[in-house]
Design a protein around this motif. Structure first.
Motif, PDB file in Angstrom:
ATOM      1  N   PHE A  44       9.481 -25.741   8.464  1.00  0.00           N
ATOM      2  CA  PHE A  44      10.921 -25.647   8.240  1.00  0.00           C
ATOM      3  C   PHE A  44      11.370 -26.662   7.192  1.00  0.00           C
ATOM      4  O   PHE A  44      12.147 -26.340   6.280  1.00  0.00           O
ATOM      5  N   THR A  47      10.355 -25.542   3.622  1.00  0.00           N
ATOM      6  CA  THR A  47      10.764 -24.239   3.092  1.00  0.00           C
ATOM      7  C   THR A  47      12.270 -24.000   3.222  1.00  0.00           C
ATOM      8  O   THR A  47      12.732 -22.868   3.144  1.00  0.00           O
ATOM      9  N   GLY A  49      14.250 -24.564   5.850  1.00  0.00           N
ATOM     10  CA  GLY A  49      14.746 -24.220   7.173  1.00  0.00           C
ATOM     11  C   GLY A  49      15.406 -25.399   7.856  1.00  0.00           C
ATOM     12  O   GLY A  49      15.400 -26.521   7.345  1.00  0.00           O
ATOM     13  N   THR A  50      15.973 -25.143   9.008  1.00  0.00           N
ATOM     14  CA  THR A  50      16.621 -26.183   9.812  1.00  0.00           C
ATOM     15  C   THR A  50      15.891 -26.290  11.143  1.00  0.00           C
ATOM     16  O   THR A  50      15.669 -25.279  11.814  1.00  0.00           O
ATOM     17  N   ARG A  51      15.531 -27.506  11.507  1.00  0.00           N
ATOM     18  CA  ARG A  51      14.879 -27.685  12.808  1.00  0.00           C
ATOM     19  C   ARG A  51      15.826 -27.220  13.922  1.00  0.00           C
ATOM     20  O   ARG A  51      17.048 -27.406  13.818  1.00  0.00           O
ATOM     21  N   ARG A  55      20.437 -27.268  14.493  1.00  0.00           N
ATOM     22  CA  ARG A  55      21.193 -26.055  14.184  1.00  0.00           C
ATOM     23  C   ARG A  55      22.572 -26.085  14.839  1.00  0.00           C
ATOM     24  O   ARG A  55      22.785 -26.756  15.843  1.00  0.00           O
ATOM     25  N   PHE A 173       7.655 -18.831   6.152  1.00  0.00           N
ATOM     26  CA  PHE A 173       8.767 -19.761   6.368  1.00  0.00           C
ATOM     27  C   PHE A 173       9.196 -19.851   7.821  1.00  0.00           C
ATOM     28  O   PHE A 173      10.112 -20.591   8.167  1.00  0.00           O
ATOM     29  N   GLY A 174       8.581 -19.095   8.702  1.00  0.00           N
ATOM     30  CA  GLY A 174       8.931 -19.119  10.121  1.00  0.00           C
ATOM     31  C   GLY A 174       7.776 -18.583  10.945  1.00  0.00           C
ATOM     32  O   GLY A 174       6.692 -18.321  10.422  1.00  0.00           O
TER      33      GLY A 174
END
Length: 203
Positions: A44, A47, A49-51, A55, A173-174
Protein backbone atom coordinates in the motif's frame (compact mmCIF):
# COMPACT_ATOMS: atom_id res chain seq x y z
CA UNK A 1 -0.98 -25.13 -19.26
CA UNK A 2 -1.76 -21.75 -17.72
CA UNK A 3 0.12 -20.52 -14.69
CA UNK A 4 -1.31 -18.18 -12.05
CA UNK A 5 0.85 -16.00 -9.85
CA UNK A 6 -1.11 -15.33 -6.67
CA UNK A 7 -0.02 -12.26 -4.71
CA UNK A 8 -1.58 -11.84 -1.27
CA UNK A 9 -0.89 -10.91 2.33
CA UNK A 10 -1.59 -13.20 5.25
CA UNK A 11 -3.07 -10.15 6.97
CA UNK A 12 -5.80 -9.83 4.30
CA UNK A 13 -9.39 -10.65 5.20
CA UNK A 14 -10.32 -10.61 1.51
CA UNK A 15 -7.65 -13.21 0.76
CA UNK A 16 -9.18 -15.34 3.53
CA UNK A 17 -12.64 -14.94 1.98
CA UNK A 18 -11.29 -16.23 -1.32
CA UNK A 19 -11.29 -19.60 0.42
CA UNK A 20 -10.09 -22.38 -1.84
CA UNK A 21 -11.89 -21.15 -4.96
CA UNK A 22 -8.61 -20.33 -6.72
CA UNK A 23 -7.43 -23.90 -6.21
CA UNK A 24 -10.74 -25.26 -7.50
CA UNK A 25 -10.57 -23.05 -10.60
CA UNK A 26 -6.97 -23.99 -11.28
CA UNK A 27 -7.79 -27.69 -10.94
CA UNK A 28 -10.65 -27.43 -13.44
CA UNK A 29 -8.37 -25.81 -16.02
CA UNK A 30 -5.23 -27.79 -15.30
CA UNK A 31 -3.51 -24.55 -14.27
CA UNK A 32 -0.65 -24.27 -11.80
CA UNK A 33 -0.30 -21.70 -9.02
CA UNK A 34 2.67 -19.96 -7.46
CA UNK A 35 1.85 -18.50 -4.05
CA UNK A 36 3.57 -15.16 -3.49
CA UNK A 37 2.86 -13.87 0.03
CA UNK A 38 4.07 -10.33 0.59
CA UNK A 39 4.06 -7.39 2.99
CA UNK A 40 0.66 -5.96 2.12
CA UNK A 41 1.06 -2.78 4.18
CA UNK A 42 4.35 -2.01 2.44
CA UNK A 43 2.60 -2.65 -0.88
CA UNK A 44 0.00 0.00 0.00
CA UNK A 45 2.75 2.43 0.95
CA UNK A 46 4.59 1.94 -2.32
CA UNK A 47 1.61 1.99 -4.69
CA UNK A 48 -0.40 4.95 -3.37
CA UNK A 49 -2.74 3.00 -1.14
CA UNK A 50 -3.86 3.83 2.39
CA UNK A 51 -3.24 1.49 5.29
CA UNK A 52 -6.56 0.26 6.72
CA UNK A 53 -6.08 1.98 10.08
CA UNK A 54 -5.67 5.35 8.34
CA UNK A 55 -8.77 5.11 6.17
CA UNK A 56 -11.77 7.35 6.65
CA UNK A 57 -14.40 5.93 9.05
CA UNK A 58 -16.93 5.81 6.20
CA UNK A 59 -14.71 3.43 4.27
CA UNK A 60 -14.06 1.28 7.33
CA UNK A 61 -17.76 1.02 8.15
CA UNK A 62 -18.64 0.00 4.60
CA UNK A 63 -15.79 -2.54 4.49
CA UNK A 64 -17.10 -4.14 7.69
CA UNK A 65 -20.63 -4.45 6.28
CA UNK A 66 -19.38 -5.82 2.98
CA UNK A 67 -17.08 -8.31 4.68
CA UNK A 68 -19.98 -9.64 6.75
CA UNK A 69 -22.13 -9.99 3.62
CA UNK A 70 -19.44 -11.96 1.80
CA UNK A 71 -18.86 -14.12 4.87
CA UNK A 72 -22.53 -15.13 4.84
CA UNK A 73 -22.59 -15.60 1.07
CA UNK A 74 -19.53 -17.83 1.04
CA UNK A 75 -20.22 -19.71 4.26
CA UNK A 76 -16.86 -18.69 5.71
CA UNK A 77 -17.12 -17.46 9.31
CA UNK A 78 -15.14 -14.31 10.01
CA UNK A 79 -13.94 -12.56 13.15
CA UNK A 80 -14.96 -8.92 12.78
CA UNK A 81 -12.21 -7.57 15.03
CA UNK A 82 -9.33 -10.01 15.62
CA UNK A 83 -7.69 -9.74 19.03
CA UNK A 84 -4.22 -9.35 17.50
CA UNK A 85 -4.35 -6.99 14.57
CA UNK A 86 -2.41 -6.39 12.52
CA UNK A 87 -0.48 -9.58 13.29
CA UNK A 88 3.16 -10.08 12.41
CA UNK A 89 2.68 -12.27 9.36
CA UNK A 90 6.34 -12.46 8.32
CA UNK A 91 7.23 -15.76 10.07
CA UNK A 92 4.16 -17.54 8.70
CA UNK A 93 4.83 -16.11 5.24
CA UNK A 94 8.41 -17.38 5.37
CA UNK A 95 7.16 -20.82 6.38
CA UNK A 96 4.62 -20.85 3.54
CA UNK A 97 7.32 -19.96 1.02
CA UNK A 98 9.57 -22.70 2.38
CA UNK A 99 6.69 -25.19 2.25
CA UNK A 100 6.02 -24.33 -1.38
CA UNK A 101 9.68 -24.98 -2.22
CA UNK A 102 9.52 -28.28 -0.36
CA UNK A 103 6.38 -29.26 -2.26
CA UNK A 104 8.04 -28.47 -5.59
CA UNK A 105 10.94 -30.76 -4.68
CA UNK A 106 8.94 -33.63 -3.24
CA UNK A 107 5.55 -33.40 -4.92
CA UNK A 108 3.86 -33.71 -1.54
CA UNK A 109 2.06 -31.30 0.77
CA UNK A 110 -0.96 -29.05 0.23
CA UNK A 111 0.31 -25.50 -0.31
CA UNK A 112 -3.12 -24.03 -1.05
CA UNK A 113 -4.62 -25.61 2.03
CA UNK A 114 -1.75 -24.29 4.13
CA UNK A 115 -2.15 -20.76 2.77
CA UNK A 116 -5.87 -20.74 3.55
CA UNK A 117 -5.31 -22.22 7.00
CA UNK A 118 -2.78 -19.52 7.87
CA UNK A 119 -5.26 -16.84 6.76
CA UNK A 120 -7.99 -18.55 8.80
CA UNK A 121 -5.78 -18.42 11.89
CA UNK A 122 -6.50 -14.70 12.20
CA UNK A 123 -9.86 -14.38 10.49
CA UNK A 124 -11.73 -17.51 11.63
CA UNK A 125 -9.88 -18.76 14.72
CA UNK A 126 -8.76 -15.45 16.27
CA UNK A 127 -5.32 -16.89 17.06
CA UNK A 128 -1.87 -15.39 16.65
CA UNK A 129 -0.50 -16.38 13.26
CA UNK A 130 2.96 -15.25 14.41
CA UNK A 131 3.07 -17.99 17.05
CA UNK A 132 5.72 -20.62 16.33
CA UNK A 133 3.44 -23.31 17.74
CA UNK A 134 0.60 -22.29 15.44
CA UNK A 135 2.84 -22.20 12.37
CA UNK A 136 4.21 -25.65 13.17
CA UNK A 137 0.71 -26.97 13.72
CA UNK A 138 -0.46 -25.72 10.35
CA UNK A 139 2.61 -27.03 8.53
CA UNK A 140 2.12 -30.51 9.97
CA UNK A 141 -1.62 -30.49 9.22
CA UNK A 142 -0.99 -29.97 5.51
CA UNK A 143 1.79 -32.48 5.04
CA UNK A 144 4.92 -30.44 5.73
CA UNK A 145 7.80 -30.75 8.13
CA UNK A 146 6.96 -28.44 11.06
CA UNK A 147 10.66 -27.61 11.34
CA UNK A 148 10.27 -25.47 8.22
CA UNK A 149 9.10 -22.83 10.70
CA UNK A 150 12.79 -22.34 11.53
CA UNK A 151 14.80 -23.98 8.75
CA UNK A 152 12.92 -22.03 6.07
CA UNK A 153 13.51 -18.59 7.60
CA UNK A 154 16.38 -17.48 5.36
CA UNK A 155 14.87 -18.74 2.11
CA UNK A 156 11.48 -17.34 3.08
CA UNK A 157 12.76 -13.90 4.04
CA UNK A 158 14.59 -13.45 0.74
CA UNK A 159 11.59 -14.54 -1.33
CA UNK A 160 9.18 -12.46 0.75
CA UNK A 161 11.08 -9.28 -0.09
CA UNK A 162 11.41 -10.31 -3.73
CA UNK A 163 7.66 -10.97 -3.94
CA UNK A 164 6.94 -7.37 -2.96
CA UNK A 165 9.31 -5.95 -5.57
CA UNK A 166 7.97 -8.24 -8.28
CA UNK A 167 4.38 -7.43 -7.36
CA UNK A 168 4.99 -3.73 -7.86
CA UNK A 169 6.80 -4.32 -11.16
CA UNK A 170 3.85 -6.36 -12.43
CA UNK A 171 1.07 -3.96 -11.50
CA UNK A 172 -0.13 -5.34 -8.17
CA UNK A 173 -1.59 -2.87 -5.66
CA UNK A 174 -3.85 -4.89 -3.36
CA UNK A 175 -4.83 -8.39 -2.32
CA UNK A 176 -5.83 -10.93 -3.31
CA UNK A 177 -4.32 -10.33 -6.75
CA UNK A 178 -4.09 -12.95 -9.48
CA UNK A 179 -2.01 -12.70 -12.66
CA UNK A 180 -2.16 -15.21 -15.50
CA UNK A 181 1.46 -15.37 -16.51
CA UNK A 182 0.93 -16.23 -20.17
CA UNK A 183 -1.43 -13.33 -20.91
CA UNK A 184 -0.63 -10.79 -18.18
CA UNK A 185 -4.34 -10.62 -17.39
CA UNK A 186 -4.75 -9.28 -13.86
CA UNK A 187 -7.60 -9.84 -11.43
CA UNK A 188 -7.86 -7.95 -8.14
CA UNK A 189 -10.17 -9.20 -5.41
CA UNK A 190 -11.86 -12.41 -4.39
CA UNK A 191 -14.95 -11.14 -6.19
CA UNK A 192 -13.07 -11.31 -9.52
CA UNK A 193 -12.40 -15.04 -9.39
CA UNK A 194 -15.31 -15.68 -11.77
CA UNK A 195 -13.58 -13.46 -14.33
CA UNK A 196 -10.36 -15.41 -13.85
CA UNK A 197 -12.30 -18.61 -14.43
CA UNK A 198 -13.81 -17.21 -17.63
CA UNK A 199 -10.41 -16.06 -18.86
CA UNK A 200 -8.91 -19.50 -18.35
CA UNK A 201 -11.84 -20.92 -20.33
CA UNK A 202 -10.74 -18.78 -23.30
CA UNK A 203 -7.15 -20.04 -23.39
Amino acid sequence: MAHIDYFFGLVSSWSYLAGLRLEEIAARHGASITYRPLDLLALFDRTGGTRPAARHPNRIAYRDQERARWSRRLGLPIVAKPTIFPPNVAPASYALIAAQSAAERSGTGDVGGLAHALLATTWAEDRDVASDAVIREKLAAFGFDPNLATTGLFEGALAYEKNLDEAIERGVFGAPFYIVRETDQRFWGQDRLDFLDEHLDSL
